[in-house]
Design a protein around this motif. Sequence first.
Motif, short mmCIF file in Angstrom:
data_model
loop_
_atom_site.label_atom_id
_atom_site.label_comp_id
_atom_site.label_asym_id
_atom_site.label_seq_id
_atom_site.Cartn_x
_atom_site.Cartn_y
_atom_site.Cartn_z
N HIS A 1 4.66 7.30 2.37
CA HIS A 1 3.76 6.91 3.50
C HIS A 1 2.29 6.64 2.82
N PRO A 2 1.75 5.56 3.57
CA PRO A 2 0.17 5.15 2.78
C PRO A 2 -0.58 6.52 2.57
N GLU B 1 0.74 -1.21 0.11
CA GLU B 1 0.05 0.10 -0.06
C GLU B 1 0.83 1.37 -0.02
N GLU B 2 2.14 1.19 -0.04
CA GLU B 2 3.04 2.23 -0.14
C GLU B 2 3.65 2.53 -1.46
N ILE B 3 3.22 1.88 -2.46
CA ILE B 3 3.72 1.72 -3.66
C ILE B 3 2.67 1.93 -4.68
N LEU B 4 3.17 2.94 -5.62
CA LEU B 4 2.20 3.42 -6.67
C LEU B 4 3.04 3.31 -7.90
N GLU C 1 -3.40 9.66 -1.64
CA GLU C 1 -3.98 10.79 -2.21
C GLU C 1 -3.30 10.86 -3.66
N ALA C 2 -2.06 10.24 -3.71
CA ALA C 2 -1.57 10.59 -5.21
C ALA C 2 -2.10 9.44 -6.18
N ARG C 3 -2.45 8.16 -5.73
CA ARG C 3 -3.43 7.40 -6.44
C ARG C 3 -5.00 8.04 -6.90
#
Length: 539
Positions: free
Chosen positions: A345-346, A193-196, A351-353
């Motif tokens: 950070h998750p 969940e910390e990876i996009l 928010e980035a997602r």
Amino acid sequence: MSHPLFHLDSSRKESLQFQIREQISQAILEGHLPRDVALPSSRKLARELNVARNTVMLAYEQLLEDGFLIARERSGYFINPEILKGRADTPVRLNDIEADSLDWDERLAFKPSEQRAIEKPGDWHQYDYPFLYGQLDPEFFPTQHWRECSRDSMSVPSIRSWSVDHLNNDDPLLIEQIHQRLLPRRGVWASPEEILITVGTQQALWVSCMLLLKQGQRFAMENPGYVDMYNIASTFTDDIQLLPIDDKGMQPLESLKDCRLVYVTPSHQSPTTITLPLERRRQLLDMAETGNFLIIEDDYESESNYADNPTPALKSLDRHKRVIYVGSLSKTLAPGLRLGYMVAHPTLIREARALRRLMLRHPPTNNQRAVGLFIARGYHDSLINQMHQVMQRRFLLMRDAIQRHLPMMSTPATYGGSCFWMHGPKSLNAHRLAALAREQSILIEVGDLHFFCDRDSHRHYFRLGFSAIPESRIEAGILKLAALVPLAMEEAPSVADAETEAPETDATKTDAPETQAQPLPPQPALPTPHGASRRQRAS
């Protein structure tokens, strides 16, 4: 229908059947064929185009299957009226207002085309000596392995997995491989969940700045530095602090405590290639704690260290999740792939997602699946090892050629990366040198683009990349380039000038933000191959 409407070209790589299908479908969509008249029989069209009848019959059958044609018994093939439904007719013009009369300068809120930008000739591969950074020798590309993974990503189960609407989610296989294979190599341990996944590192940088910066907040970055990072940050704030570079990389100044966000390229500083030592990395993290700012770590070229093991990523030392780690899959596989990732950070990733969803939902999941397979099967590790060996040889060849043929140049000590940052005599005009070199089929990159204040005093910098040029041409290319240097001088340097322009010693170093140039170091024991604001707030 007049047969000259169609023209087949035997020199094209596409088959004649494909060309017939393509041209008939385009003619239907563009309204060039009558709807109520049968197309020529396969026998007639084959005779007119001088092809086998079976070729035309297969093209007709494909058009029939795709819905462009319908077959009427004993009448032939006709245009399917359903294929043209929903197409708007040409509107009636109510006035004759010219679009060019619009005041676009007044309507555009932002003109990114006016920003300074890195430009590379599209035909670089046609030059004999392409000393370009950021382009890869086509021989590097793992064609066979990539074809295998691309083919398998098109299997029926894979298509059913990636072809559905993923909303804003990424391919789970690629996330798993980044989580378990790529990040641990850099000492980074992160949860999924910390990876996009992003469209290259560029999107990760944009998203980070859009979420974390606004007018009046200070952003800090290296000078010289990555020009597009400056362009992105200046879109959101006018307060940009430029941090000087010395022989140990970015200098963490006390004024950083007033920053909101700091950008750094610690593995190989862009463009000087200097590696930020461990003590400065820890100092920067400590300052982030006391100054309450966040750090974007662009970890490009982290694996290309030819003297020893890579320094741990800044993110691996981050105990309080203040570092936004940005990595690229394009740099090692193919620049045109445009896949990268960010780790943070998750809360920020969430928010980035959501922001990415507003921009493009997600990067194409078919490409994500192919890359996931490529990493899972060990092909990425194999590629990294092969590139490391080849790039190490090229690094040594370049370094030796520069020492022999360009002794008047100096460059910071470096044992990695894919380029050399060149610091010529102050009388050298790198723009003139680049123009002269291009006439001799040599491509180099001018360096003043990477300085964000007082560019005129840095016109003697340029960059020589070695990732795009074959090993056999490096020596000859540097020799030809050296012959052009005297022609690129703005004035003939005197003996006194040469003494003035010699690399500074510890006793003569200043605190100016210009990179402190160092002479080429002695050959190391390498393994055998298998700040200012935008208003110039500098310090």
